[in-house]
Design an enzyme around this catalytic site. Structure first.
Site, PDB file in Angstrom:
ATOM      1  N   ASN A 131      -6.670   0.252  -2.816  1.00  0.00           N
ATOM      2  CA  ASN A 131      -7.702   0.686  -1.862  1.00  0.00           C
ATOM      3  C   ASN A 131      -7.511   2.135  -1.430  1.00  0.00           C
ATOM      4  O   ASN A 131      -7.389   2.456  -0.257  1.00  0.00           O
ATOM      5  CB  ASN A 131      -7.773  -0.262  -0.647  1.00  0.00           C
ATOM      6  CG  ASN A 131      -6.495  -0.303   0.173  1.00  0.00           C
ATOM      7  OD1 ASN A 131      -5.408  -0.049  -0.341  1.00  0.00           O
ATOM      8  ND2 ASN A 131      -6.623  -0.612   1.446  1.00  0.00           N
ATOM      9  N   LYS A 157      -7.830  -7.000  -7.597  1.00  0.00           N
ATOM     10  CA  LYS A 157      -7.817  -7.244  -6.165  1.00  0.00           C
ATOM     11  C   LYS A 157      -9.242  -7.446  -5.656  1.00  0.00           C
ATOM     12  O   LYS A 157     -10.105  -6.601  -5.863  1.00  0.00           O
ATOM     13  CB  LYS A 157      -7.184  -6.045  -5.451  1.00  0.00           C
ATOM     14  CG  LYS A 157      -7.258  -6.107  -3.935  1.00  0.00           C
ATOM     15  CD  LYS A 157      -6.400  -7.223  -3.372  1.00  0.00           C
ATOM     16  CE  LYS A 157      -6.617  -7.437  -1.891  1.00  0.00           C
ATOM     17  NZ  LYS A 157      -5.522  -7.009  -1.059  1.00  0.00           N
ATOM     18  N   ASP A 190       2.694  -6.304   2.400  1.00  0.00           N
ATOM     19  CA  ASP A 190       1.477  -5.671   2.915  1.00  0.00           C
ATOM     20  C   ASP A 190       1.818  -4.444   3.767  1.00  0.00           C
ATOM     21  O   ASP A 190       1.110  -4.132   4.725  1.00  0.00           O
ATOM     22  CB  ASP A 190       0.596  -6.655   3.696  1.00  0.00           C
ATOM     23  CG  ASP A 190      -0.809  -6.112   3.936  1.00  0.00           C
ATOM     24  OD1 ASP A 190      -1.211  -5.155   3.243  1.00  0.00           O
ATOM     25  OD2 ASP A 190      -1.500  -6.633   4.834  1.00  0.00           O
ATOM     26  N   HIS A 247       0.866  -1.187   0.000  1.00  0.00           N
ATOM     27  CA  HIS A 247       0.000   0.000   0.000  1.00  0.00           C
ATOM     28  C   HIS A 247       0.898   1.229   0.000  1.00  0.00           C
ATOM     29  O   HIS A 247       1.604   1.476   0.976  1.00  0.00           O
ATOM     30  CB  HIS A 247      -0.879   0.016   1.254  1.00  0.00           C
ATOM     31  CG  HIS A 247      -1.754  -1.201   1.382  1.00  0.00           C
ATOM     32  ND1 HIS A 247      -3.048  -1.233   0.929  1.00  0.00           N
ATOM     33  CD2 HIS A 247      -1.501  -2.430   1.882  1.00  0.00           C
ATOM     34  CE1 HIS A 247      -3.569  -2.426   1.157  1.00  0.00           C
ATOM     35  NE2 HIS A 247      -2.650  -3.180   1.732  1.00  0.00           N
ATOM     36  N   LEU A 248       0.845   1.986  -1.089  1.00  0.00           N
ATOM     37  CA  LEU A 248       1.676   3.205  -1.153  1.00  0.00           C
ATOM     38  C   LEU A 248       0.873   4.463  -0.856  1.00  0.00           C
ATOM     39  O   LEU A 248       1.442   5.545  -0.754  1.00  0.00           O
ATOM     40  CB  LEU A 248       2.354   3.332  -2.525  1.00  0.00           C
ATOM     41  CG  LEU A 248       3.429   2.290  -2.854  1.00  0.00           C
ATOM     42  CD1 LEU A 248       4.091   2.636  -4.187  1.00  0.00           C
ATOM     43  CD2 LEU A 248       4.489   2.191  -1.764  1.00  0.00           C
TER      44      LEU A 248
HETATM   45  C1  NCD Z   1      -4.445  -2.590   4.852  1.00  0.00           C
HETATM   46  C2  NCD Z   1      -4.566  -1.081   4.720  1.00  0.00           C
HETATM   47  O1  NCD Z   1      -4.329  -0.385   5.701  1.00  0.00           O
HETATM   48  O2  NCD Z   1      -4.857  -0.606   3.621  1.00  0.00           O
HETATM   49  N1  NCD Z   1      -4.372  -2.927   6.243  1.00  0.00           N
HETATM   50  C3  NCD Z   1      -3.882  -4.072   6.758  1.00  0.00           C
HETATM   51  O3  NCD Z   1      -4.006  -4.268   7.959  1.00  0.00           O
HETATM   52  N2  NCD Z   1      -3.258  -4.959   6.023  1.00  0.00           N
HETATM   53  C4  NCD Z   1      -5.569  -3.246   4.156  1.00  0.00           C
HETATM   54  C5  NCD Z   1      -5.344  -4.710   3.914  1.00  0.00           C
HETATM   55  O4  NCD Z   1      -4.490  -5.074   3.099  1.00  0.00           O
HETATM   56  O5  NCD Z   1      -6.004  -5.522   4.535  1.00  0.00           O
HETATM   57 ZN    ZN Z   2      -2.892  -5.179   2.057  1.00  0.00          ZN
END
Ligand code: NCD
Ligand code: ZN
Length: 348
Positions: A42, A100, A248, A16-17
């Site tokens: 997301n 996704k 992640d 997630h960037l």
């Molecule tokens: C991720 C997020 O913060 O976008 N959070 C996480 O706990 N992994 C969302 C996700 O990949 O489930």
């Molecule tokens: Zn994730």
């Protein structure tokens, strides 16, 4: 004892960037470690169109120095309205690498996720046809299922049927956390693989309550019992091409973690490779780190291996308490701890 380890440059198959100022803060950490990464869609609003993904990719590249040598691999966030034509066009144009699937409300920013996977059949059929990868956040959202069981129940209720109905669809069960997931993936057809995060290799659920409530150990899927951690570790170091690196890394500003209802997500990007190296070292499997970090994922996605190299060196490096400044600052994974490895940059 190996004190220096040179690997083919690795990839991160789940990161997630974010966007805006947070993107500016975190992008360099991922690009320093990895040649490519599967970028989670997301955002708010989620990345659901070819145009939105192309624009987001441009913002990621703009947040990095021109010579970063980093390729963001974009994903399409599946909603109940997902359109097979749009997705296939994005794949054909080289914008979407994967889709996704978030079950609706499974995790951060998943309110637009899929409520009934059967509605996605036409999309999945097309993805199967064109060889596009499906990345899955594999947890049921049924509130009557205990949060620690949601991954195992997802495998039984949803994943097994999906694999049966789409025998040629490439599926990544992401950030696996349980013995059930490790076993399921190991025994599944070659079309099914899994990513594994550093935190699920290093933490068990005691970490959530270590002397008090620990918001920075909270992510989804939530960390599990010790026996699950050990099973996930065994899968990671097994050498099986079905298991590969996906951090992640999920940064949230400190104030969003340390509050009444703190966000899920662990920011592990700054020292991700060092974390994995520690695990593979502890397991006496440093010779398998390269496969896990730099080869298995690329093979699964049908992408070429990276040409460059990175070097890790045994060293006592202390992780800072915070990354960034002020309201935007983020507590990194291992904050204040010492990791026994350091990534040399650039690789000599
Ligand atoms: C991720 C997020 O913060 O976008 N959070 C996480 O706990 N992994 C969302 C996700 O990949 O489930
Ligand atoms: Zn994730």
């Amino acid at each position: 004892m190996t004190d220096r380890l040179t690997l083919r440059r690795p990839d991160d198959w789940h990161v997630h960037l974010r966007d805006g100022a947070m993107l500016e803060l975190v992008a360099g950490h991922t690009a320093r470690q990895f040649a490519r990464a599967i970028i989670m869609p997301n955002l708010t609003p989620p990345v659901t169109t070819v145009q939105a993904a192309a624009d987001y990719r441009a913002r990621i590249l703009a947040a990095l120095p021109a010579d970063a040598g980093f390729t963001p691999l974009m994903t399409c966030y599946l909603t109940d309205d997902a359109d097979a034509g749009e997705i296939a066009r994005g794949h054909g144009e080289g914008v979407f690498t994967a889709c996704k699937l978030y079950p609706a409300h499974a995790t951060t920013n998943s309110a637009h996720g899929v409520t009934d996977i059967r509605g996605l059949w036409p999309v999945l059929e097309r993805m199967q046809e064109i060889g596009m990868v499906l990345c899955i956040h594999g947890e049921v959202t049924d509130r009557s299922v205990d949060i620690f069981d949601r991954e195992a129940v997802f495998i039984e209720r949803t994943l097994e049927g999906l694999v049966r109905d789409f025998p040629a669809l490439k599926i990544v069960l992401e950030h696996i956390t349980t013995a059930q997931a490790a076993q399921y993936v190991a025994e599944a057809p070659a079309t099914v693989a899994a990513t594994i995060t550093p935190q699920h290799l290093l933490l068990n659920r005691n970490a959530l309550f270590d002397g008090g409530l620990r918001p920075h150990a909270y992510c989804l899927p939530v960390v599990k019992r010790e026996r699950h951690r050990l099973a996930v570790r065994a899968a990671a170091v097994s050498g099986s091409p079905k298991f590969f690196l996906g951090t992640d890394s999920a940064p949230h500003a400190i104030g969003r973690k340390e509050q009444d209802c703190g966000c899920a997500g662990i920011f592990n990007a700054p020292f991700a490779l060092e974390s994995y190296a520690r695990v593979f070292d502890e397991e006496g499997a440093l010779d398998r780190l390269e496969g896990f970090a730099s080869e298995h994922g690329a093979h699964f996605y049908g992408l070429p291996l990276n040409e460059g190299k990175v070097t890790l060196e045994r060293a006592e490096v202390t992780v800072p308490a915070l990354v960034g400044e002020g309201e935007l600052s983020v507590v990194p994974f291992h904050a204040g701890e010492t990791i026994g490895w350091r990534l040399l940059s650039p690789s000599p």
